[in-house]
Design a protein around this motif. Structure first.
Motif, PDB file in Angstrom:
ATOM      1  N   ARG A 217      46.178  41.576  46.500  1.00 59.18           N
ATOM      2  CA  ARG A 217      47.868  42.043  46.721  1.00 59.18           C
ATOM      3  C   ARG A 217      47.828  42.523  48.252  1.00 59.18           C
ATOM      4  NH1 ARG A 217      49.950  48.061  45.007  1.00 59.18           N
ATOM      5  NH2 ARG A 217      51.893  48.054  46.280  1.00 59.18           N
ATOM      6  N   ALA A 218      48.675  42.225  49.011  1.00 54.94           N
ATOM      7  CA  ALA A 218      48.748  42.359  50.371  1.00 54.94           C
ATOM      8  C   ALA A 218      50.204  42.927  50.937  1.00 54.94           C
ATOM      9  CB  ALA A 218      48.273  41.089  51.143  1.00 54.94           C
ATOM     10  N   GLY A 246      42.364  44.802  46.332  1.00 52.86           N
ATOM     11  CA  GLY A 246      41.712  43.792  45.458  1.00 52.86           C
ATOM     12  C   GLY A 246      40.648  44.679  44.618  1.00 52.86           C
ATOM     13  N   THR A 247      39.537  43.709  43.997  1.00 46.38           N
ATOM     14  CA  THR A 247      38.812  44.185  43.096  1.00 46.38           C
ATOM     15  C   THR A 247      37.482  44.076  43.359  1.00 46.38           C
ATOM     16  OG1 THR A 247      37.898  44.236  40.660  1.00 46.38           O
ATOM     17  CG2 THR A 247      38.898  42.179  41.630  1.00 46.38           C
ATOM     18  N   LEU A 248      36.470  45.037  43.215  1.00 44.62           N
ATOM     19  CA  LEU A 248      35.083  44.703  43.460  1.00 44.62           C
ATOM     20  C   LEU A 248      34.046  44.778  42.110  1.00 44.62           C
ATOM     21  CD1 LEU A 248      34.269  46.982  46.447  1.00 44.62           C
ATOM     22  CD2 LEU A 248      34.403  44.730  46.576  1.00 44.62           C
ATOM     23  N   ASP A 249      34.977  44.233  40.936  1.00 48.96           N
ATOM     24  CA  ASP A 249      34.488  43.993  39.726  1.00 48.96           C
ATOM     25  C   ASP A 249      33.832  42.747  39.735  1.00 48.96           C
ATOM     26  OD1 ASP A 249      33.735  44.455  37.281  1.00 48.96           O
ATOM     27  OD2 ASP A 249      35.834  44.033  36.451  1.00 48.96           O
ATOM     28  N   ALA A 250      32.291  42.652  40.044  1.00 47.36           N
ATOM     29  CA  ALA A 250      31.604  41.502  40.090  1.00 47.36           C
ATOM     30  C   ALA A 250      31.056  41.075  38.760  1.00 47.36           C
ATOM     31  CB  ALA A 250      30.233  41.700  41.009  1.00 47.36           C
ATOM     32  N   GLN A 251      31.295  39.534  38.412  1.00 46.90           N
ATOM     33  CA  GLN A 251      30.638  39.255  37.339  1.00 46.90           C
ATOM     34  C   GLN A 251      29.418  39.423  37.005  1.00 46.90           C
ATOM     35  OE1 GLN A 251      31.832  35.064  37.311  1.00 46.90           O
ATOM     36  NE2 GLN A 251      34.028  35.699  37.644  1.00 46.90           N
ATOM     37  N   ILE A 324      58.530  49.377  40.439  1.00 52.44           N
ATOM     38  CA  ILE A 324      58.165  49.212  41.910  1.00 52.44           C
ATOM     39  C   ILE A 324      58.150  48.044  42.403  1.00 52.44           C
ATOM     40  CG2 ILE A 324      56.647  50.377  43.463  1.00 52.44           C
ATOM     41  CD1 ILE A 324      58.437  52.308  42.107  1.00 52.44           C
ATOM     42  N   ASN A 325      58.732  47.765  43.564  1.00 50.12           N
ATOM     43  CA  ASN A 325      58.472  46.412  44.110  1.00 50.12           C
ATOM     44  C   ASN A 325      57.227  46.117  44.830  1.00 50.12           C
ATOM     45  OD1 ASN A 325      61.121  45.397  43.133  1.00 50.12           O
ATOM     46  ND2 ASN A 325      61.821  46.353  44.740  1.00 50.12           N
ATOM     47  N   VAL A 326      56.372  45.118  44.493  1.00 45.98           N
ATOM     48  CA  VAL A 326      55.111  45.034  45.069  1.00 45.98           C
ATOM     49  C   VAL A 326      55.248  43.571  45.519  1.00 45.98           C
ATOM     50  CG1 VAL A 326      53.950  46.596  43.536  1.00 45.98           C
ATOM     51  CG2 VAL A 326      53.876  44.447  42.978  1.00 45.98           C
TER      52      VAL A 326
END
Length: 345
Positions: A217-218, A246-251, A324-326
């Protein structure tokens, strides 16, 4: 897995809904803020949440982009991790060096890591603060020096461990890079403020990959914030909300929810968790209106913020999360974490 809100119930509930609305009308503004902060997302995405709306530095310290002037972060911010004993070469022996609190022990280490007299002489502190468990060791404050501060040496960890430990990063230390195809974002970590958050980042660094980590998302500063992140008078507070998320959910890694830690004003450059993680965001503006809602665990170095701004300008598509618009990136931007060292004159 987050989902978009369900379609409203049939009209037979209309009268009940109207009654409930009347009962909670005094809290409508609060509910709007919650909707902005915690929207659900489509099932095929990770558990991402929207961001919007946190406030002043609780320590009264002078910070520049989230970093305290003159070196290590801190002031009154001096936290460690319970039930953890870090090892390392002792520079102060706890048998002869005692305090009444872990905060005092932490500050003693910081006093040897001001950045004014060369490299840090102390970068690790270990304190025994449980009177019953510590016995005659109560109050012992061991100050230590690591061989590699980004890989602190553990002696023991677990509920039976009576020690509390923390690390201190000096100038040019504790900096990691979020590497993307658009450039590398250098982030100064705050272990003295958000130690559990930084512990997770260092674990990601140790595995040398972050497969699955990405920005999705930006949103630009739009017409609401100027180039320095200052809110423009009479402008809205979004959308757009001036952030890259973003996400820092590493595989391959197990992520345990991180409790709330250090929640100051979100400033331009702040790096913070969404809720308990692993979703996170980088703020492109100052958000005094967000009222201490997010755990901040680092700050992007000022010279790298243009990389985040560049990501915010990439092609996007509109979406709606809880009304909410994203703006979601058409193509997520993969990232990986790498260790960095900034030379300090």
């Amino acid at each position: 897995m987050g989902r978009k809100p369900n379609v409203s119930e049939p009209t037979r509930w209309a009268s009940l809904i109207l009654l409930l609305i009347g009962l909670v009308s005094c809290s409508m503004i609060y509910m709007f803020v919650i909707l902005v902060l915690r929207p659900s997302v489509p099932e095929n995405d990770s558990n991402v949440e929207s961001l919007a709306l946190a406030e002043s530095d609780e320590n009264g310290e002078k910070w520049v982009n989230g970093v305290k002037s003159g070196g290590a972060t801190g002031g009154l911010c001096c936290k460690g991790i319970d039930n953890l004993e870090l090892w390392g070469a002792a520079v102060k022996w706890g048998t002869d060096f005692k305090f009444n609190s872990s905060g005092e022990c932490c500050k003693a280490c910081k006093a040897m890591c001001t950045g004014n007299d060369g490299p840090c002489l102390c970068d690790t502190w270990v304190f025994c603060g449980n009177k019953q468990a510590c016995g005659n060791k109560f109050g012992e404050c061991w100050l230590k020096k690591q061989k590699d501060i980004l890989v602190p040496e553990k002696q023991d960890v677990g509920n039976k461990v009576m020690w509390t430990s923390g690390v201190v990063f000096g100038r040019g230390e504790g900096i990691v890079g979020l590497e993307t195809e658009h450039g590398t974002l250098h982030i100064k970590l705050f272990p003295d403020c958000s130690p559990l958050s930084v512990k997770y980042i260092l674990e990601l660094l140790a595995v040398r990959h972050c497969a699955g980590c990405h920005f999705y998302r930006a949103e630009s500063r739009g017409q609401s914030w100027d180039a320095k992140g200052k809110h423009i008078e009479d402008a809205s507070f979004g959308p757009p909300f001036a952030l890259v998320q973003g996400t820092l959910d590493a595989q391959g890694m197990t992520f345990n929810k991180i409790p709330s830690e250090y929640c100051p004003t979100i400033r331009r450059g702040s790096v913070a968790w969404v809720g308990s993680g692993p979703e996170f965001f980088i703020s492109l503006a100052n958000h005094e209106e967000w009222k201490n809602s997010y755990t901040v665990f680092g700050s992007v170095l000022p010279e790298d913020l243009m990389i985040a701004e560049k990501i915010a300008q990439l092609p996007k598509k509109s979406d709606v999360w809880n009304n909410i618009n994203v703006s979601v990136l058409e193509n997520p931007v993969p990232l990986r974490i790498q260790r960095m060292k900034i030379s300090v004159s």
